[in-house]
Design a protein around this motif. Structure first.
Motif, mmCIF file in Angstrom:
data_model
loop_
_atom_site.group_PDB
_atom_site.id
_atom_site.type_symbol
_atom_site.label_atom_id
_atom_site.label_comp_id
_atom_site.label_asym_id
_atom_site.label_seq_id
_atom_site.Cartn_x
_atom_site.Cartn_y
_atom_site.Cartn_z
ATOM 1 N N HIS A 138 1.241 -1.206 -0.200
ATOM 2 C CA HIS A 138 -0.204 0.166 -0.002
ATOM 3 C C HIS A 138 0.423 1.428 0.181
ATOM 4 O O HIS A 138 0.635 2.097 -0.357
ATOM 5 C CB HIS A 138 -1.074 0.001 1.295
ATOM 6 N N GLU A 139 1.900 0.680 0.401
ATOM 7 C CA GLU A 139 3.055 2.885 0.383
ATOM 8 C C GLU A 139 2.059 3.501 1.250
ATOM 9 O O GLU A 139 2.230 3.957 1.327
ATOM 10 C CB GLU A 139 3.178 2.885 -0.699
ATOM 11 N N ASN A 140 1.559 3.051 2.320
ATOM 12 C CA ASN A 140 1.097 3.795 3.289
ATOM 13 C C ASN A 140 0.484 2.797 4.340
ATOM 14 O O ASN A 140 -0.354 1.694 4.749
ATOM 15 C CB ASN A 140 -0.564 3.459 2.588
ATOM 16 N N PHE A 141 1.311 3.042 5.820
ATOM 17 C CA PHE A 141 1.370 2.858 6.837
ATOM 18 C C PHE A 141 -0.003 2.723 7.646
ATOM 19 O O PHE A 141 -0.900 1.451 8.541
ATOM 20 C CB PHE A 141 2.182 2.955 7.691
ATOM 21 N N THR A 142 -0.875 3.740 7.815
ATOM 22 C CA THR A 142 -2.575 3.595 7.592
ATOM 23 C C THR A 142 -3.348 2.644 7.216
ATOM 24 O O THR A 142 -4.255 1.877 8.235
ATOM 25 C CB THR A 142 -3.006 5.268 7.396
ATOM 26 N N GLU A 198 8.335 10.633 4.080
ATOM 27 C CA GLU A 198 8.266 12.159 3.398
ATOM 28 C C GLU A 198 7.133 12.815 3.940
ATOM 29 O O GLU A 198 6.269 12.499 3.149
ATOM 30 C CB GLU A 198 8.415 12.029 2.311
ATOM 31 N N LYS A 199 7.082 13.432 4.519
ATOM 32 C CA LYS A 199 5.456 14.357 5.285
ATOM 33 C C LYS A 199 4.597 13.304 5.683
ATOM 34 O O LYS A 199 4.948 12.216 6.211
ATOM 35 C CB LYS A 199 5.426 15.201 4.577
ATOM 36 N N LYS A 200 3.776 12.725 4.932
ATOM 37 C CA LYS A 200 2.632 12.202 5.607
ATOM 38 C C LYS A 200 2.806 11.475 4.829
ATOM 39 O O LYS A 200 1.730 10.639 4.625
ATOM 40 C CB LYS A 200 1.148 12.898 5.094
ATOM 41 N N ARG A 201 3.590 11.118 4.453
ATOM 42 C CA ARG A 201 4.026 9.154 3.006
ATOM 43 C C ARG A 201 5.321 8.724 3.235
ATOM 44 O O ARG A 201 6.092 9.462 3.967
ATOM 45 C CB ARG A 201 3.451 10.023 1.863
ATOM 46 N N VAL A 202 5.157 7.669 3.202
ATOM 47 C CA VAL A 202 6.403 6.795 2.841
ATOM 48 C C VAL A 202 6.752 6.086 1.577
ATOM 49 O O VAL A 202 5.161 5.954 1.392
ATOM 50 C CB VAL A 202 6.446 5.883 4.158
ATOM 51 N N LEU A 203 7.753 6.225 1.229
ATOM 52 C CA LEU A 203 7.966 5.536 -0.303
ATOM 53 C C LEU A 203 8.786 3.966 0.574
ATOM 54 O O LEU A 203 9.748 4.580 1.497
ATOM 55 C CB LEU A 203 8.960 6.305 -0.720
ATOM 56 N N LEU A 204 8.688 2.989 -1.040
ATOM 57 C CA LEU A 204 10.128 2.691 -0.333
ATOM 58 C C LEU A 204 11.570 3.127 -1.022
ATOM 59 O O LEU A 204 11.002 3.564 -1.845
ATOM 60 C CB LEU A 204 9.324 0.783 -1.921
ATOM 61 N N THR A 205 11.925 2.560 -0.237
ATOM 62 C CA THR A 205 13.468 2.459 -0.548
ATOM 63 C C THR A 205 13.957 1.922 -1.321
ATOM 64 O O THR A 205 13.405 0.339 -1.842
ATOM 65 C CB THR A 205 14.818 2.555 0.781
ATOM 66 N N GLU A 206 15.526 1.779 -2.138
ATOM 67 C CA GLU A 206 16.036 0.565 -3.351
ATOM 68 C C GLU A 206 15.730 -0.769 -2.520
ATOM 69 O O GLU A 206 15.644 -1.715 -3.130
ATOM 70 C CB GLU A 206 17.371 0.969 -3.802
ATOM 71 N N ALA A 207 16.270 -1.200 -1.109
ATOM 72 C CA ALA A 207 16.225 -2.179 -0.063
ATOM 73 C C ALA A 207 14.657 -2.689 -0.577
ATOM 74 O O ALA A 207 14.915 -4.195 -0.514
ATOM 75 C CB ALA A 207 16.959 -1.936 0.338
ATOM 76 N N GLY A 208 13.833 -1.587 -0.193
ATOM 77 C CA GLY A 208 12.775 -2.054 0.011
ATOM 78 C C GLY A 208 12.280 -2.094 -1.443
ATOM 79 O O GLY A 208 11.451 -3.352 -1.251
ATOM 80 N N LYS A 209 12.123 -2.145 -2.334
ATOM 81 C CA LYS A 209 11.727 -2.486 -3.917
ATOM 82 C C LYS A 209 12.283 -3.778 -4.389
ATOM 83 O O LYS A 209 11.733 -4.407 -4.662
ATOM 84 C CB LYS A 209 12.146 -1.231 -4.898
ATOM 85 N N ARG A 210 13.117 -4.029 -3.593
ATOM 86 C CA ARG A 210 13.975 -4.618 -4.350
ATOM 87 C C ARG A 210 13.542 -6.618 -3.179
ATOM 88 O O ARG A 210 13.213 -7.671 -3.240
ATOM 89 C CB ARG A 210 15.747 -5.922 -4.171
ATOM 90 N N ALA A 211 12.872 -6.620 -1.993
ATOM 91 C CA ALA A 211 12.586 -6.991 -1.007
ATOM 92 C C ALA A 211 11.264 -7.414 -1.072
ATOM 93 O O ALA A 211 10.186 -8.516 -0.857
ATOM 94 C CB ALA A 211 12.587 -6.621 0.566
ATOM 95 N N ALA A 212 10.177 -6.641 -1.618
ATOM 96 C CA ALA A 212 8.828 -5.861 -0.989
ATOM 97 C C ALA A 212 8.581 -7.526 -2.657
ATOM 98 O O ALA A 212 7.577 -8.051 -1.713
ATOM 99 C CB ALA A 212 8.019 -4.931 -1.271
ATOM 100 N N PRO A 213 8.731 -7.544 -3.594
ATOM 101 C CA PRO A 213 7.481 -8.444 -4.534
ATOM 102 C C PRO A 213 8.111 -10.236 -3.971
ATOM 103 O O PRO A 213 7.226 -11.009 -4.564
ATOM 104 C CB PRO A 213 8.773 -8.167 -6.224
ATOM 105 N N GLN A 214 9.412 -10.340 -3.577
ATOM 106 C CA GLN A 214 9.881 -11.607 -3.254
ATOM 107 C C GLN A 214 9.187 -11.724 -2.289
ATOM 108 O O GLN A 214 8.827 -13.606 -1.803
ATOM 109 C CB GLN A 214 10.880 -11.974 -3.082
ATOM 110 N N ILE A 215 8.993 -10.986 -0.671
ATOM 111 C CA ILE A 215 8.260 -11.530 -0.017
ATOM 112 C C ILE A 215 6.547 -10.921 -0.055
ATOM 113 O O ILE A 215 5.802 -12.289 0.441
ATOM 114 C CB ILE A 215 8.576 -10.082 1.904
ATOM 115 N N SER A 216 6.459 -10.704 -0.816
ATOM 116 C CA SER A 216 4.929 -10.465 -1.628
ATOM 117 C C SER A 216 4.405 -12.103 -2.072
ATOM 118 O O SER A 216 3.325 -12.275 -1.373
ATOM 119 C CB SER A 216 4.300 -9.168 -1.839
#
Length: 298
Positions: free
Chosen positions: A19-23, A55-73
């Motif tokens: 979701h790239e959104n903690f809420t 970043e302010k009221k949002r969160v974005l994946l870092t490069e490490a997060g982008k590499r990990a996210a699809p494999q974990i999903s």
């Protein structure tokens, strides 16, 4: 030994990354936004790399997060598919454990109607006079003889066990009319069973304390009833199970007296599985069938 971060934190990361959104992730997982942030922080500290940029009221994946996210999903997709397959396999087969007598004199004759009502489900019937172990025997429901009180099981009392002497019409014609005392000199099937001495004493017959060792001894009431139909002697049988054979004239009851034995037949299943669909369907079907056949309430 696998060096995997806590799965609770990995699960939170997978939802937050999608979701790239903690809420939104918190709402999906039933957690607070603060709890999601805390789990992500623990995971980042465990890995030693940041997974999100704040970043302010949002969160974005870092490069490490982008590499990990699809494999974990993908890993979670595989887990979900695996457990869904197990649930489907579990729901596709209903395994019933019961005694030889209950199976052969009543249940096996009626299971076809359950199968017709639930064609998506296969039914496996295991017949044994030993109590099934729900942990090791891969059994969903059991129909047991006993007095109840089995730990961790739901129990529904089905049939009280009563009994009276029965024989074939030909046997009665050869030896009748009979009095209860006559049974002591006639061939009896399984005369060593307690039900014989109980019934005879209630009928006013003096029964020696030492049980007779003669006569044919069989391992279940189902076999005893068929031996009686074949004219081999008098068997002590439960009228409920043999009412069709009585109606058809294959068996006769020389006496009106019916005695009771302490145990009953019970439907049992693990308490934790009482709401499983196949267990619920079988329970509802069984109770409805017995209500039609049982002459009077317990």
């Amino acid at each position: 030994m696998r060096r995997i971060p806590p799965l609770s934190a990995v699960r939170v990361f997978e939802a937050a990354a999608r979701h790239e959104n903690f809420t939104v992730a918190a709402g999906e997982l039933g957690m607070t936004q603060a709890a999601v942030s805390y789990q992500i922080k623990l995971l980042e500290e465990r890995l030693g790399v940041p997974l999100f940029r704040r970043e302010k009221k949002r969160v974005l994946l870092t490069e490490a997060g982008k590499r990990a996210a699809p494999q974990i999903s993908g890993a979670f997709d595989t887990l979900e598919a695996t457990f869904a397959g197990l649930r489907a396999d579990d729901g596709a087969v209903l395994t019933i454990s019961t005694s030889n007598t209950f199976a052969n004199t009543w249940l096996a004759w009626r299971l076809g109607s359950f199968q017709v009502a639930h064609p998506e489900m296969a039914v496996r019937l295991l017949t044994s006079d030993k109590l099934a172990d729900f942990v090791t025997d891969d059994v969903d429901v059991g129909i047991r003889i006993g007095s109840g009180g089995w730990p961790d099981l739901d129990e529904i009392r089905l049939i009280a066990i009563d009994y009276t002497p029965m024989c074939s019409p030909g046997f009665l014609e050869r030896h009748g009319p009979l009095t209860p005392r006559d049974l002591m000199r006639l061939p009896r099937i399984s005369p060593q069973e307690d039900c014989w001495s109980i019934w005879l004493r209630e009928a006013g017959v003096d029964v020696p304390e030492e049980r007779s060792q003669g006569g044919v001894r069989l391992d279940s009431q189902a076999n005893e009833g068929h031996a009686a139909m074949a004219g081999q002697g008098v068997a002590m049988l439960t009228p409920f199970f043999w009412r069709n054979d009585l109606a058809d004239g294959k068996l006769v009851r020389p006496f009106e007296q019916v005695s009771m034995w302490g145990p009953s037949y019970w439907l049992v299943y693990p308490s934790a599985r009482r709401s499983v669909t196949k267990v619920k369907r079988f329970r509802e079907w069984l109770l409805a069938e017995l209500a039609r056949d049982r002459p009077s309430p317990l």
